[in-house]
Design an enzyme around this catalytic site. Sequence first.
Site, PDB file in Angstrom:
ATOM      1  N   SER A  33       0.821  -1.206   0.000  1.00 22.87           N
ATOM      2  CA  SER A  33       0.000   0.000   0.000  1.00 22.87           C
ATOM      3  C   SER A  33       0.861   1.265   0.000  1.00 22.87           C
ATOM      4  O   SER A  33       0.337   2.369   0.013  1.00 22.87           O
ATOM      5  CB  SER A  33      -0.929   0.002   1.219  1.00 22.87           C
ATOM      6  OG  SER A  33      -0.189  -0.164   2.409  1.00 22.87           O
ATOM      7  N   ASN A 120      -2.373  -2.593  13.289  1.00 21.71           N
ATOM      8  CA  ASN A 120      -3.829  -2.395  13.211  1.00 21.71           C
ATOM      9  C   ASN A 120      -4.276  -1.119  13.917  1.00 21.71           C
ATOM     10  O   ASN A 120      -5.095  -0.364  13.388  1.00 21.71           O
ATOM     11  CB  ASN A 120      -4.565  -3.608  13.792  1.00 21.71           C
ATOM     12  CG  ASN A 120      -4.313  -4.862  12.974  1.00 21.71           C
ATOM     13  OD1 ASN A 120      -3.727  -4.777  11.893  1.00 21.71           O
ATOM     14  ND2 ASN A 120      -4.732  -6.006  13.475  1.00 21.71           N
ATOM     15  N   HIS A 166     -40.069  23.006 -11.387  1.00 24.48           N
ATOM     16  CA  HIS A 166     -40.029  22.211 -12.635  1.00 24.48           C
ATOM     17  C   HIS A 166     -39.229  22.939 -13.720  1.00 24.48           C
ATOM     18  O   HIS A 166     -39.460  22.703 -14.915  1.00 24.48           O
ATOM     19  CB  HIS A 166     -41.437  21.911 -13.168  1.00 24.48           C
ATOM     20  CG  HIS A 166     -42.394  21.435 -12.126  1.00 24.48           C
ATOM     21  ND1 HIS A 166     -42.603  20.115 -11.855  1.00 24.48           N
ATOM     22  CD2 HIS A 166     -43.177  22.136 -11.265  1.00 24.48           C
ATOM     23  CE1 HIS A 166     -43.503  20.001 -10.870  1.00 24.48           C
ATOM     24  NE2 HIS A 166     -43.845  21.214 -10.493  1.00 24.48           N
ATOM     25  N   SER A 287     -13.798  27.703 -27.288  1.00 24.95           N
ATOM     26  CA  SER A 287     -13.846  26.500 -28.110  1.00 24.95           C
ATOM     27  C   SER A 287     -12.758  26.603 -29.173  1.00 24.95           C
ATOM     28  O   SER A 287     -12.474  27.691 -29.670  1.00 24.95           O
ATOM     29  CB  SER A 287     -15.222  26.405 -28.771  1.00 24.95           C
ATOM     30  OG  SER A 287     -15.131  25.607 -29.932  1.00 24.95           O
ATOM     31  N   LYS A 293     -17.844  30.952 -28.618  1.00 25.76           N
ATOM     32  CA  LYS A 293     -18.217  30.223 -27.404  1.00 25.76           C
ATOM     33  C   LYS A 293     -17.397  30.547 -26.167  1.00 25.76           C
ATOM     34  O   LYS A 293     -16.212  30.834 -26.240  1.00 25.76           O
ATOM     35  CB  LYS A 293     -18.139  28.705 -27.655  1.00 25.76           C
ATOM     36  CG  LYS A 293     -19.230  28.263 -28.594  1.00 25.76           C
ATOM     37  CD  LYS A 293     -19.437  26.788 -28.532  1.00 25.76           C
ATOM     38  CE  LYS A 293     -20.231  26.418 -27.316  1.00 25.76           C
ATOM     39  NZ  LYS A 293     -20.479  24.994 -27.248  1.00 25.76           N
ATOM     40  N   ASN A 295     -17.282  28.509 -22.623  1.00 30.18           N
ATOM     41  CA  ASN A 295     -17.858  27.331 -21.980  1.00 30.18           C
ATOM     42  C   ASN A 295     -17.630  27.319 -20.472  1.00 30.18           C
ATOM     43  O   ASN A 295     -16.549  27.667 -20.008  1.00 30.18           O
ATOM     44  CB  ASN A 295     -17.255  26.057 -22.588  1.00 30.18           C
ATOM     45  CG  ASN A 295     -17.619  25.909 -24.057  1.00 30.18           C
ATOM     46  OD1 ASN A 295     -18.691  26.341 -24.480  1.00 30.18           O
ATOM     47  ND2 ASN A 295     -16.717  25.327 -24.829  1.00 30.18           N
ATOM     48  N   GLU A 300     -18.948  22.452 -15.123  1.00 29.05           N
ATOM     49  CA  GLU A 300     -19.232  21.098 -15.620  1.00 29.05           C
ATOM     50  C   GLU A 300     -18.372  20.061 -14.908  1.00 29.05           C
ATOM     51  O   GLU A 300     -18.822  18.959 -14.577  1.00 29.05           O
ATOM     52  CB  GLU A 300     -18.985  21.033 -17.127  1.00 29.05           C
ATOM     53  CG  GLU A 300     -19.952  21.888 -17.924  1.00 29.05           C
ATOM     54  CD  GLU A 300     -19.527  21.992 -19.389  1.00 29.05           C
ATOM     55  OE1 GLU A 300     -20.128  21.318 -20.219  1.00 29.05           O
ATOM     56  OE2 GLU A 300     -18.576  22.745 -19.681  1.00 29.05           O
ATOM     57  N   TYR A 327      -9.878  -6.608  12.429  1.00 25.43           N
ATOM     58  CA  TYR A 327      -9.230  -6.127  11.219  1.00 25.43           C
ATOM     59  C   TYR A 327      -9.176  -7.194  10.125  1.00 25.43           C
ATOM     60  O   TYR A 327      -8.941  -8.367  10.398  1.00 25.43           O
ATOM     61  CB  TYR A 327      -7.794  -5.666  11.544  1.00 25.43           C
ATOM     62  CG  TYR A 327      -7.020  -5.195  10.323  1.00 25.43           C
ATOM     63  CD1 TYR A 327      -7.132  -3.880   9.881  1.00 25.43           C
ATOM     64  CD2 TYR A 327      -6.207  -6.081   9.593  1.00 25.43           C
ATOM     65  CE1 TYR A 327      -6.450  -3.450   8.751  1.00 25.43           C
ATOM     66  CE2 TYR A 327      -5.521  -5.656   8.470  1.00 25.43           C
ATOM     67  CZ  TYR A 327      -5.647  -4.345   8.050  1.00 25.43           C
ATOM     68  OH  TYR A 327      -4.972  -3.926   6.937  1.00 25.43           O
ATOM     69  N   GLN A 332      -7.457  -2.097   3.948  1.00 29.03           N
ATOM     70  CA  GLN A 332      -6.379  -1.306   3.356  1.00 29.03           C
ATOM     71  C   GLN A 332      -6.872  -0.494   2.154  1.00 29.03           C
ATOM     72  O   GLN A 332      -6.294   0.514   1.791  1.00 29.03           O
ATOM     73  CB  GLN A 332      -5.247  -2.255   2.923  1.00 29.03           C
ATOM     74  CG  GLN A 332      -4.080  -1.581   2.245  1.00 29.03           C
ATOM     75  CD  GLN A 332      -2.877  -2.508   2.182  1.00 29.03           C
ATOM     76  OE1 GLN A 332      -2.207  -2.728   3.167  1.00 29.03           O
ATOM     77  NE2 GLN A 332      -2.620  -3.079   1.006  1.00 29.03           N
ATOM     78  N   LYS A 335      -8.128   3.807   1.920  1.00 31.25           N
ATOM     79  CA  LYS A 335      -7.420   5.088   1.805  1.00 31.25           C
ATOM     80  C   LYS A 335      -7.562   5.774   0.457  1.00 31.25           C
ATOM     81  O   LYS A 335      -7.825   6.973   0.382  1.00 31.25           O
ATOM     82  CB  LYS A 335      -5.938   4.895   2.141  1.00 31.25           C
ATOM     83  CG  LYS A 335      -5.735   4.559   3.596  1.00 31.25           C
ATOM     84  CD  LYS A 335      -4.347   4.054   3.858  1.00 31.25           C
ATOM     85  CE  LYS A 335      -4.350   3.087   5.017  1.00 31.25           C
ATOM     86  NZ  LYS A 335      -5.122   1.836   4.773  1.00 31.25           N
TER      87      LYS A 335
HETATM   88  N1  ARG Z   1      -1.180  -1.345   5.367  1.00 30.57           N
HETATM   89  C1  ARG Z   1      -2.152  -1.844   6.280  1.00 30.57           C
HETATM   90  C2  ARG Z   1      -3.492  -1.124   6.068  1.00 30.57           C
HETATM   91  O1  ARG Z   1      -3.470  -0.083   5.485  1.00 30.57           O
HETATM   92  C3  ARG Z   1      -1.712  -1.653   7.685  1.00 30.57           C
HETATM   93  C4  ARG Z   1      -2.285  -2.612   8.654  1.00 30.57           C
HETATM   94  C5  ARG Z   1      -1.773  -3.974   8.402  1.00 30.57           C
HETATM   95  N2  ARG Z   1      -2.140  -4.903   9.412  1.00 30.57           N
HETATM   96  C6  ARG Z   1      -2.004  -6.209   9.277  1.00 30.57           C
HETATM   97  N3  ARG Z   1      -2.377  -6.955  10.230  1.00 30.57           N
HETATM   98  N4  ARG Z   1      -1.508  -6.750   8.187  1.00 30.57           N
HETATM   99  O2  ARG Z   1      -4.546  -1.574   6.451  1.00 30.57           O
END
Ligand code: ARG
Length: 467
Positions: A33, A120, A166, A287, A293, A295, A300, A327, A332, A335
């Site tokens: 990650s 965790n 409307h 444009s 134009k 825009n 948008e 967990y 993960q 994010k």
């Molecule tokens: N990179 C993990 C996440 O974003 C961190 C937690 C990992 N925990 C584990 N028990 N593997 O969730």
Amino acid sequence: MAESKADTKSSNQMWGGRFASGPDAIMEEINASIGFDKKLFAQDIRGSIAHATMLAHQGIISAEDKDKIVHGLNTILSEIESGNFEFSRRLEDIHMNIEARLATLIGPAAGRLHTARSRNDQVALDFRLWVKEELEKTEKMLTGLIAAFLDRAEEHAESVMPGFTHLQTAQPVTFGHHCMAYVEMFGRDRSRVRHAIEHLDESPIGAAALAGTGYPIDRHMTAKALGFREPTRNSIDTVSDRDFAIEFLSIAAITGMHLSRLAEEIVIWSTPQFGFVRLSDAFSTGSSIMPQKKNPDAAELVRAKTGRINGSLVALLTIMKGLPLAYSKDMQEDKEQVFDAAESLELAIAAMTGMVRDMTVNTARMKAAAGSGFSTATDLADWLVREAGLPFRDAHHVTGRAVALAESKGCDLAELPLADLQAIHAAITDKVYDVLTVEASVASRKSFGGTAPSEVRRQIAFWRARN
Ligand code: ARG
């Protein structure tokens, strides 16, 4: 049966073409990650410094080790900030990247940092801190947008425009009143943001993997050091919970929906057919083929970003909905959704604030449109109730006949001769013309929250005092 180690490492002939080497590489790619959670580096380091300080205070690690850890973490912070840190995908995530670097910098003392915690609770902490800061930023940005609307509302408390239902002309309103409708919406969004900050204001660190820890830690101390109101109360919930992220996304989705309606109105208002507003050059584009134009691209794109934010909300709700406590690695995936939505929301609020502040309002066009489409028909009906004692249903019918007559003559209600009106109902006098202008119509709607300029000014004063 058993394959050699070398075999499992080489790329699979059937499906491994995309990968340079074997399953290990695939595992690394799906597992890592660091590509996105490196955004959490400052929060991770802040959390680790608070944790190490608490461990030393409680006598769980020595003061010397704590000093080395804190010094090393501060070195890493400046390395990352100055772009002199090498992130490694092999080390999976931001937590392990930082810890590995700490070991290189300070040696064995680095290994004591992870006492009485787990990744965790660490990731729950880092992400909460990040979302909290983002909510605080959103609150400020919404305040800026509200201020832009308050200024425009003040300037246009008397400017008449058609009000729509409307998207058909309904009754005249003031542009100031219309602006204040958005102040109410973004004001509610801002109070949702404030509530969300209150909800997440609890510190996760110390929940450890899921069950808490046998070390004599002080979670109140870390909570205080990290600016949280108090520690979370249940360690299982703490490492399982992503409501705070979902709450951010739902607020982003609701705010995005409001921004998108505003964007849509700006798109409509800025067409040559409406001509109610002219966007500044800063928020429009030309444009490449049609020279005439201009825009409303920024509006948008705000409208489109809303789709993206909704997608993130649905994605995270779906990721979380089937997970058993506590967990799971699925989490993960929280994010990227939040980071992407936050970026879209910030941009959308900034763009709309700029557009609202910069656009030129064509009050003459608005006023002309406000008078067309028999927008004062309700005023005629109300006059018949008030001055001639008709029940509203009958007044509605009489007014309908007047509208039909004006339509057939190709004129406005106020242009019908008195004799024509009296032929429809004998009780009508020339006093009726006082209520058939758009200004009179608007000024008469003094009910609390109504469109009369005096009411709009009251609403503005309320929000100015509230800011
Ligand atoms: N990179 C993990 C996440 O974003 C961190 C937690 C990992 N925990 C584990 N028990 N593997 O969730």
